[in-house]
Design a protein around this motif. Structure first.
Motif, PDB file in Angstrom:
ATOM      1  N   THR A  90      63.578  24.901  58.206  1.00  0.00           N
ATOM      2  CA  THR A  90      63.355  23.780  58.725  1.00  0.00           C
ATOM      3  C   THR A  90      64.748  23.272  59.051  1.00  0.00           C
ATOM      4  N   CYS A  91      64.872  22.038  59.525  1.00  0.00           N
ATOM      5  CA  CYS A  91      66.012  21.257  59.460  1.00  0.00           C
ATOM      6  C   CYS A  91      67.314  21.903  60.162  1.00  0.00           C
ATOM      7  N   SER A 126      68.637  24.760  59.447  1.00  0.00           N
ATOM      8  CA  SER A 126      68.499  26.151  59.645  1.00  0.00           C
ATOM      9  C   SER A 126      67.586  26.431  60.820  1.00  0.00           C
ATOM     10  N   THR A 147      74.269  20.351  64.623  1.00  0.00           N
ATOM     11  CA  THR A 147      73.841  20.542  63.326  1.00  0.00           C
ATOM     12  C   THR A 147      75.016  19.947  62.312  1.00  0.00           C
ATOM     13  N   HIS A 157      67.752  25.922  54.955  1.00  0.00           N
ATOM     14  CA  HIS A 157      66.846  24.934  54.728  1.00  0.00           C
ATOM     15  C   HIS A 157      65.582  25.089  54.921  1.00  0.00           C
ATOM     16  N   GLN A 176      61.315  24.044  54.196  1.00  0.00           N
ATOM     17  CA  GLN A 176      60.421  23.062  53.923  1.00  0.00           C
ATOM     18  C   GLN A 176      59.049  23.741  53.371  1.00  0.00           C
ATOM     19  N   VAL A 226      68.256  24.897  50.366  1.00  0.00           N
ATOM     20  CA  VAL A 226      67.959  23.340  50.109  1.00  0.00           C
ATOM     21  C   VAL A 226      66.579  23.213  50.477  1.00  0.00           C
ATOM     22  N   TYR A 227      65.959  22.678  49.726  1.00  0.00           N
ATOM     23  CA  TYR A 227      64.205  22.441  49.885  1.00  0.00           C
ATOM     24  C   TYR A 227      63.983  21.120  50.306  1.00  0.00           C
ATOM     25  N   HIS A 228      63.008  20.849  51.426  1.00  0.00           N
ATOM     26  CA  HIS A 228      62.783  19.741  51.685  1.00  0.00           C
ATOM     27  C   HIS A 228      61.081  19.636  51.551  1.00  0.00           C
ATOM     28  N   GLN A 254      63.646  16.291  60.378  1.00  0.00           N
ATOM     29  CA  GLN A 254      64.107  16.376  58.945  1.00  0.00           C
ATOM     30  C   GLN A 254      65.713  16.372  59.006  1.00  0.00           C
ATOM     31  N   CYS A 309      68.616  14.306  57.157  1.00  0.00           N
ATOM     32  CA  CYS A 309      69.669  15.082  56.165  1.00  0.00           C
ATOM     33  C   CYS A 309      71.005  14.781  56.466  1.00  0.00           C
TER      34      CYS A 309
END
Length: 239
Positions: A6-7, A9, A18, A26, A28, A48-50, A73, A77
């Motif tokens: 996600t995000c 990545s 970005t 990243h 999710q 990095v966890y969402h 996301q 971020c």
């Protein structure tokens, strides 16, 4: 534990802006997700966890969130400057439509609302968005993507007399050196100054870069205001 890319990545492969360079992955995951949560990938990248249920689910993908979710996301971020550049870039790259960005903006955090009012969708790159906004915040008049005969589109035109060309790595490789210098000469022949900015000058050396831009623009405005006679830098017959 089920996770999706996600995000940032998810957006980087689509060439959406970005922000500053990063090396994190990243992911999710559902807010109630369970299981082992490694802090790094097997290659050593930070994860990095969402922790969020998809706001804009895309059931056609299992390992990658959809573009709406990825940009949503990223908006949460990134800082304000890079988030706005990301939104404009997503439209330019064809990842989202303006209507889809409008949906995201209506639910955006309050910190992004001033920047959202400045959305323009004229930039060819995130760097152009950043420079345009920074200069306008210092009260310069900046017009993006000015069409000039025999030259093409100038990235940014400041106070009507200084052209800024943004040399991002994507469009300005070694094969662009000679054509870019031809553009610079043609711009100068029109009576405009031309400044070419690099990625690092914008993101990591802005204080020095801005002072240089300010000096060139202020000098050009002064010369234009005090010029007497025909068009500035008009062609002269040889003696």
């Amino acid at each position: 534990m089920h996770a999706q890319v996600t995000c940032l990545s998810a957006l980087e492969p689509a060439r959406v802006w970005t922000g500053l360079p990063y090396d994190a992955l990243h992911l999710q995951v559902p807010p109630n997700g369970r299981g082992k949560r490694p802090s790094r990938t097997s290659e050593g990248r930070v994860i990095v966890y969402h922790w969020a249920a998809p706001r804009y689910p895309d059931r056609a993908r299992s390992w990658l969130v959809g573009p709406m979710e990825a940009v949503w996301q990223a908006m949460r971020c990134l800082d304000e400057e890079h988030a706005i550049a990301c939104l404009e870039s997503a439209v330019h790259e064809g990842v989202l439509t303006r209507a889809e960005v409008g949906v995201l903006c209506r639910a955006a955090p309050a910190r992004l609302q001033p920047g959202i009012r400045d959305l323009e969708f004229t930039a060819d790159s995130g760097l152009e968005t950043i420079v345009r906004r920074r200069l306008r915040h210092t009260w310069y008049t900046v017009v993006a993507q000015v069409r000039v005969r025999d030259i093409g589109d100038e990235d940014l035109l400041v106070e009507g007399c200084v052209a800024l060309e943004i040399d991002g790595a994507r469009w300005h490789g070694p094969d662009r050196f000679h054509p870019d210098r031809i553009r610079d000469l043609k711009t100068e022949a029109l009576g405009r100054r031309s400044i070419r900015l690099t990625h690092d000058q914008i993101l990591f050396e802005w204080e020095t870069t801005f002072l240089a831009i300010k000096r060139v623009v202020d000098d050009a405005v002064f010369v234009r205001a005090h010029h007497v006679g025909p068009v500035l830098f008009a062609k002269h017959d040889p003696l």
